[in-house]
Structures are given as C-alpha cells and as structure tokens.
Design an enzyme around this catalytic site. Structure first.
Site, PDB file in Angstrom:
ATOM      1  N   GLU A  86       0.894  -1.159   0.000  1.00 30.04           N
ATOM      2  CA  GLU A  86       0.000   0.000   0.000  1.00 30.04           C
ATOM      3  C   GLU A  86       0.929   1.204   0.000  1.00 30.04           C
ATOM      4  O   GLU A  86       1.549   1.523   1.007  1.00 30.04           O
ATOM      5  CB  GLU A  86      -0.909  -0.077   1.235  1.00 30.04           C
ATOM      6  CG  GLU A  86      -2.161   0.736   1.088  1.00 30.04           C
ATOM      7  CD  GLU A  86      -1.942   2.164   1.510  1.00 30.04           C
ATOM      8  OE1 GLU A  86      -1.550   2.966   0.649  1.00 30.04           O
ATOM      9  OE2 GLU A  86      -2.154   2.458   2.692  1.00 30.04           O
TER      10      GLU A  86
ATOM     11  N   CYS B 207      -1.688   8.953   2.272  1.00 33.11           N
ATOM     12  CA  CYS B 207      -1.480   8.613   0.861  1.00 33.11           C
ATOM     13  C   CYS B 207      -2.744   8.856   0.037  1.00 33.11           C
ATOM     14  O   CYS B 207      -2.692   8.879  -1.181  1.00 33.11           O
ATOM     15  CB  CYS B 207      -1.013   7.172   0.740  1.00 33.11           C
ATOM     16  SG  CYS B 207      -1.971   6.088   1.761  1.00 33.11           S
TER      17      CYS B 207
END
Ligand code: ADP
Length: 478
Positions: free
Chosen positions: A250, A284
């Site tokens: 991720e 993110c």
C-alpha cells in the site's frame, strides 16, 4: 497532563525485550525525546520470526471462537483506552488530538470487523471434468506475516493489518515506523491483556533496511504486507522475487480532485478541509492536485481561503487546535522546495507557505493557485497541509490531467450530475474514487491501489483473502 507510560521495548516470543543500542523517538511538536526503543541485532529479528513460526503451528488450528474472543476483547480494550492511545499518537506523530481520536476509532473498527471473519472463511465444492471426480477448494492461513507500517497512522495501520492476519489464523512479526513505535506497543499491551498467546504477534524495532532484508529473505515469512513509500515498496517487491514471496503493498498516491462547474461548492470546500486535516494532509489518499473548472475558479478559491485560513494550527495536545505538527523538518524542507519550484514557474501563493517560527514542525495551511503540470508539485506527493489548484475548461482535459501520473490510489470528484459522476469515475485510473466525498477508508471499504500505488486490498470482506491460501483438492466419488 498526566504522565503517559510508554512501553520502551520490543516484544518477542511473549516477552518484552531490550537491547544496549537504542533508537530515540521524539515529539515533533517540540523536538523533545519522549523515549527509546531497542535497535535490535539480527539474531533477535530471527528469534521473532522463529517464534511466530512456532506459534503458527497452534494458532492456525484454533477455532473461530478463540480468534473471535481475542479480537473482540482487544477491540473493547482499545475503546476503554481510547484517550490514552490518542495521546500517544499525538505525542509521537504530532497530529491534533481530535484527529488522533478518530484514528483510534478507525483502527479499532478494523479489529471489531475482522473479529467476525473467522466464522466466514469458507471454500466450495465444484463439479469436475471427470464425472467420477469432484473438486473442493479450501482456504488455509498463509503462515507468518511480516508487517511493515508507516508513521502517518501509527495505530490504525497496525490494526488494519492485525485484524485480518489474526482472523485468518496467521501469526505476525510487526515492524512499526521508527518515528512512531509507541502507538504500536500500546496496542500490543492491550492485545496481551486480551489473551494473546505467546509468539502469535511479535514486534521488532531496529535498522529498517536490515529488518526488511531479513523479512524478505527468511523462508518462514510467507507474506509481507507493507504500507509506506513507493520507493521502499519497490525495494521490498524486488527482494521478494527470490522466493516468490506473497506481498501486499500500500504505497504512495497523487490524488486528484476534480471540481466540476455544477458542484456543490460548500460540500467540496468541506471535503478538501477534511482531507487536509486528516493527519495534516500526511496521508497517501490526501488530495494532492485540485482541478477546478475555470468558470468557478477564482470565487471558489476565495471562499476556500476564508475557511482554510480559520484552521487553528498548534500543539496537537491543545484541544483547540485542528492541525498539529507535521512529522519532521525533512517534511517541511520538502514543502518549501515544492512551493519555491511552483512559484518560480508561475504559480501564485494565496495563503500560508511558511513554517511557524519557534520550536516544532508546524506548517501553515497553504494555498497555491495557477499551478501547472510542469511543476514538481504536480507529480510529487506533497504529504502536508497544502492545497494546490489547477484550472480546466472541459471534462476531457480534467480527466487527462487527473490520470497523468504513475500513481493510482485515491481520486475524487464533485458534481451534481449522476451521469458525469458515473462516467468520470469509471475512467479515472485509480483504485478508489470518492464521489462528493473525500474520506474513503473504513473497515468496510476495499482500500486498494493500481499502477505504482500498490497491490492488494485492505478492509472489507475481500481483505481476509490476502492472508489465506487456496488449496484445491480433487477426489473420487465413484
Ligand atoms: P514514509 O515516507 O511514509 O516514512 P517509508 O517507506 O520510508 O515511508 O517507511 C515506511 C516503513 O518502511 C517504516 O516502517 C520504515 O522504517 C520502513 N522501511 C524503510 N526502509 C525500509 C527498507 N529498506 N526495507 C524495509 N522497510 C523499510
């Protein structure tokens, strides 16, 4: 404030352990050292992995009740200690306390959700090409998982991985970020209180590259789950090649937000603020590039400025503040570089743009307008409280600009047209799309990226499969 006890140790084979060499952890709001964790030698990293491998032999065969009970109790303890956990997050990460509380709830919900998953791990029986045969497939836990997590959600990223790992019947070796190990340790103390068997979860701290190398090359680690930068993700990916080790990554993002002419503008302003206040924009999925229709451009930015300028910046422990400090000076150096580059190429500074004078890593809420794709800020992940506006005149142009990146994590759009929302969301080259909403992640949402943003899914019923192997069994019936 009452003194918070930080657990300053690693946790291996059911024991808190220490080492002569230590890593200092500081509070980015005042640069004070708040504690130390061990800088472990290689042999202790191996011990942690071996203990998880030994524990796996028992844990993989536990009944769903056992796994449910552990996770459910763990959830209840997290909620009991919500306030303490939030404070630990704030003093090691810098984010505002009100935001840290949301992180505790966000993380806890993953534990509660995955508590129920052991009851639902299932296979199926399928017909076979040979009429005398049947095919059955079952799902079995992968084994020891190496989990490496970042500092931006120091508690939630651990919880988001631990929930499905434990529910699946896997065991774990966790490596939290060296900047924020105490949120992880506080969680593990609660997991121990909930009844964690020896070796099922281990926590190691130390040289990241050394730990990464051991984890990716150790035969007993069957999967790596990593959340962090694309740079490190690529190192891990390539190191896993040798053993074809399974992995989930991720990684970074470069999230676009497209605001169409017909958007509900107040909702869009709220959405940008929520995204920028969540971990101070150090996420993110945080909005990195805002594409605003030319007809609403100037007025929207004026309205947004009024709200963003009102955000209260300061020590995260002070309840009044909406925005705390960012993680470190290196983050601030990056913002200053990106802003200077953008201004030198024709962008205009509308608000902020500076670090607060004095101690601590506080950066003003910042707005930049008239940005363009030639600027570094267009392609780099900002990871901070900075809103950057670009102008577009038609849908095709907006979509092309939004997709002009190697990243593919989150993307967002605001429009009141159903058709446009559907069309644009299907053509955004991203793993996730928020339509008139900028906070996406929760335990029921499949969090996933494409392109250089990653591999795999966290959250939702899909996530447990990340930690299960499929085994196909063919058997005769006559
Ligand atoms: P961020 O920029 O968000 O800190 P990083 O990718 O640098 O992202 O860090 C995420 C996690 O990866 C942290 O726990 C860090 O210690 C770890 N890490 C850094 N370098 C390596 C490496 N070479 N191998 C494995 N893990 C690493």
């Amino acid at each position: 404030m009452e003194k918070i006890n930080l657990k300053q140790a690693a946790y291996i084979n059911g024991q808190w352990v220490n080492a002569d060499n230590k890593i200092a952890v500081n509070n980015p709001a005042n640069n004070d050292i708040i504690g130390y964790v061990p800088d472990l030698e290689k042999d202790l990293v191996h011990q942690a992995i071996n203990s998880a491998a030994e524990a796996f032999e028992t844990w993989k065969n536990t009944s769903p009740d056992i796994r449910y009970n552990l996770l459910q109790k763990f959830y209840e303890l997290i909620i009991r200690d919500r306030e303490k956990l939030a404070k630990i997050i704030t003093i090691e990460n810098g984010k505002a306390l009100q935001d840290a509380r949301k992180e505790v709830d966000y993380g806890a919900n993953f534990i509660r959700y995955f508590a129920g998953e052991p009851y639902r791990i299932s296979g199926a029986t399928l017909p076979s090409a040979n009429i005398n045969n049947r095919t059955q497939y079952i799902k079995q836990p992968i084994g020891v998982v190496g989990a490496i997590t970042p500092w931006n959600f120091p508690m939630a990223m651990i919880a988001r991985k631990l929930g499905p790992i434990l529910a699946a019947g896997c065991t774990a070796v966790l490596k939290p970020s060296e900047f924020t190990p105490f949120s992880c340790n506080a969680l593990i103390e609660l997991l121990i209180e909930a009844g964690l068997p020896k070796g099922v979860v281990n926590v190691i701290t130390g040289d990241a590259a050394m730990i990464g190398e051991i984890m990716t090359s150790h035969a007993q680690i069957k999967k790596i789950t990593f959340t962090g930068s694309t740079r490190v993700g690529k190192i891990i990916y390539s190191n896993c090649a040798n053993q074809i080790k399974k992995l989930a990554l991720e990684l970074g993002g470069n999230a676009p937000l497209i605001i169409f002419e017909d958007a509900n503008q107040n909702l869009a302003i709220e959405g940008i603020i929520a995204s920028k206040l969540r971990s101070g924009g150090q996420s993110c999925t945080s909005i990195n590039r805002i594409f605003l229709h030319e007809k609403i451009y100037d007025q929207f930015i004026e309205n947004f400025k009024i709200v963003f300028a009102n955000v209260k910046l300061g020590d995260g422990l002070n309840e009044e503040n909406d925005l705390g400090s960012v993680i470190n000076q290196a983050a601030i150096d990056k913002y200053e570089y990106l802003i200077a580059d953008a201004l030198s190429k024709g962008a205009e500074l509308v608000l902020g743009g500076k670090k607060l004078s004095g101690q601590g890593c506080f950066f003003e809420p910042t707005i930049i307008k008239n940005a363009n794709p030639n600027m570094e800020i267009f392609s780099q992940e900002i990871f901070g409280p900075i809103a950057v506006f670009y102008k577009f005149s038609n849908d095709q142009e907006a979509l092309a600009l939004a997709n002009k990146t190697n990243y593919g994590l989150a993307s967002y759009l605001y429009t009141q047209s159903q058709l446009k929302a559907r069309h644009i969301s299907e053509n955004l080259q991203y793993g996730m799309v928020g339509i008139n909403e900028t906070i996406l992640a929760n335990e029921m949402f499949p969090f996933t990226g494409i392109k250089e943003s990653g591999i795999g899914v966290e959250g939702s019923h899909l996530a447990i499969d990340e930690f299960l192997n499929i085994k196909s069994i063919n058997y005769r019936v006559s």
